[in-house]
Design an enzyme around this catalytic site. Structure first.
Site, PDB file in Angstrom:
ATOM      1  N   LYS A 179       0.837  -1.205   0.000  1.00 16.52           N
ATOM      2  CA  LYS A 179       0.000   0.000   0.000  1.00 16.52           C
ATOM      3  C   LYS A 179       0.877   1.263   0.000  1.00 16.52           C
ATOM      4  O   LYS A 179       2.087   1.172   0.164  1.00 16.52           O
ATOM      5  CB  LYS A 179      -0.957  -0.015   1.191  1.00 16.52           C
ATOM      6  CG  LYS A 179      -1.843  -1.262   1.241  1.00 16.52           C
ATOM      7  CD  LYS A 179      -2.942  -1.289   0.159  1.00 16.52           C
ATOM      8  CE  LYS A 179      -3.391  -2.667  -0.205  1.00 16.52           C
ATOM      9  NZ  LYS A 179      -4.619  -3.140   0.390  1.00 16.52           N
TER      10      LYS A 179
HETATM   11  C1  LIG Z   1      -5.635  -4.186   0.723  1.00 22.15           C
HETATM   12  C2  LIG Z   1      -7.093  -4.014   0.683  1.00 22.15           C
HETATM   13  C3  LIG Z   1      -7.930  -4.454   1.720  1.00 22.15           C
HETATM   14  C4  LIG Z   1      -7.473  -5.351   2.838  1.00 22.15           C
HETATM   15  O1  LIG Z   1      -6.369  -4.894   3.533  1.00 22.15           O
HETATM   16  P1  LIG Z   1      -5.402  -5.969   4.254  1.00 22.15           P
HETATM   17  O2  LIG Z   1      -4.504  -5.089   5.060  1.00 22.15           O
HETATM   18  O3  LIG Z   1      -4.695  -6.685   3.162  1.00 22.15           O
HETATM   19  O4  LIG Z   1      -6.238  -6.858   5.079  1.00 22.15           O
HETATM   20  C5  LIG Z   1      -9.280  -4.131   1.677  1.00 22.15           C
HETATM   21  N1  LIG Z   1      -9.788  -3.446   0.651  1.00 22.15           N
HETATM   22  C6  LIG Z   1      -9.029  -3.023  -0.385  1.00 22.15           C
HETATM   23  C7  LIG Z   1      -9.678  -2.237  -1.477  1.00 22.15           C
HETATM   24  C8  LIG Z   1      -7.670  -3.318  -0.411  1.00 22.15           C
HETATM   25  O5  LIG Z   1      -6.939  -2.917  -1.449  1.00 22.15           O
END
Ligand SMILES: *Cc1c(COP(=O)(O)O)cnc(C)c1O
Length: 355
Positions: A179
């Site tokens: 991210k």
């Molecule tokens: C990454 C992501 C999640 C989940 O996050 P995690 O930290 O991987 O559990 C939820 N929604 C979206 C749109 C994402 O890109």
């Protein structure tokens, strides 16, 4: 190969992680608290509560709003499966509404017809780093007395008419490795409502305010101080990371040929978690191979609408949302991350020109 994503760590992370290890406090402690304060400041919200992932952020945000068995939550089918799965975890039912082809986000014009007496919330997903069209969404939510839970997992510090992602409804963020900022794994819930913040704090730690006294059924969804140390170093570099992503995206928008490039609606800032083009005249699998041969990694986010995943078919979902169906076949994300050099960007442009 120019990778599709590349986490960026430096001495700042090492110094803070070392501090945690030397302090001996490695579970939830002062670094988590510090990260929560800086995250709330980043979003312009009263509270930010750290949790173990973006998925657990969504799950606890829904529970904090009292959503469960028999309730419905309206969301996008064009997203990572965690958005909708978090609704299933609570016992509630996701109701999928089609997206706009220009923003890839939920189409506000289609929300109202999906509202039933069971609807309790709208969960817009700010896909790829661009916020959903929040003015009409907030207006519909207000008119029907629905909660708004923003899946802002890809949109750290994105803005909509000057307001940050996660400050409209209850915000849910991921701090996963790829991210825009990361703590390796981690998540955050943002809110201005003290009751929601308190509920999320209780739910992340076995429903306990005072140790070994448990008021509600909770989970262990805490973030560790080690992860928070990485997150703290990252949040202090987020603005710089996002500015480089924006510069890279601008370059690609100006130079890419033969493909539909992503657009940013007036009044919004995109933080380019992904830079996603649409291929309308080229076979996507062939394009991926051609790009790879020229040293450019690419990825498809997301190849299958959530309602077509086996998990959902097994639960009786049988939908065909035309825009979602079309874009799942066309989208291709190219590298846009802050570690790209100017020659990497040239290579990407040349590779796409050859498709
Ligand atoms: C990454 C992501 C999640 C989940 O996050 P995690 O930290 O991987 O559990 C939820 N929604 C979206 C749109 C994402 O890109």
């Amino acid at each position: 190969m120019i990778a599709i994503s590349k986490p960026q760590f430096g001495d700042e992370e090492l110094v803070l992680v070392r501090e945690v290890l030397e302090s001996g406090v490695v579970a939830q402690g002062p670094k988590v608290k510090q990260l929560e304060e800086e995250f709330a400041a980043l979003c312009g919200t009263q509270y930010a509560v750290a949790v173990s992932s973006g998925t657990t952020a969504l799950h606890l945000a829904l529970l904090a709003h009292g959503i469960g068995q028999g309730d419905e939550v309206i969301t996008s089918p064009f997203t990572f499966i965690a958005s909708a799965n978090s609704v299933l975890f609570t016992g509630a039912t996701p109701r999928f509404v089609d997206i706009r082809p220009d923003t890839f986000n939920i189409d506000p014009a289609l929300i109202e017809e999906a509202i039933t007496p069971r609807t309790k919330a709208i969960m817009p997903v700010h896909l790829y780093g661009l916020m959903a069209d929040m003015d009409p969404i907030m207006e519909i939510a207000e008119r029907h007395n629905l909660a708004v839970i923003e899946d802002a997992a890809q949109a750290h510090a994105a803005t909509y008419h000057g307001r940050k992602a996660g400050s409209f409804g209850t915000g849910c963020f991921s701090l996963y490795a790829t991210k825009n900022m990361t703590s390796a794994e981690g998540g955050m819930v943002t809110t201005n409502d003290p009751h929601i913040a308190e509920q999320v704090r209780l739910l992340r730690a076995h429903g306990s305010k005072v140790r070994y006294y448990h008021d509600i059924l909770g989970y262990n969804f805490r973030l560790t101080d080690l992860h928070a140390a990485v997150g703290l170093a990252q949040i202090r570099k987020l603005e710089q990371f996002n500015a480089i992503r924006q510069r890279n995206a601008e370059f690609l928008n100006q130079h890419l040929k033969n493909v539909i490039t992503p657009q940013v609606p007036a009044g919004q800032t995109h933080v380019w978690h992904q830079y996603t083009i649409r291929l309308t005249h080229t076979d996507r699998d062939t394009a991926i191979e051609k790009l790879k041969a020229k040293g450019v990694d690419s990825a498809v986010f997301y190849p299958v609408p959530v309602y077509r995943q086996k998990v959902y078919l097994d639960r009786g979902y049988d939908q065909f949302l035309p825009v979602t169906e079309e874009v799942t076949k066309q989208v291709l994300s190219l590298p846009v991350h802050p570690a790209l050099s100017s020659s990497d960007l040239e290579v990407i442009v040349d590779a796409v020109a050859s498709l």
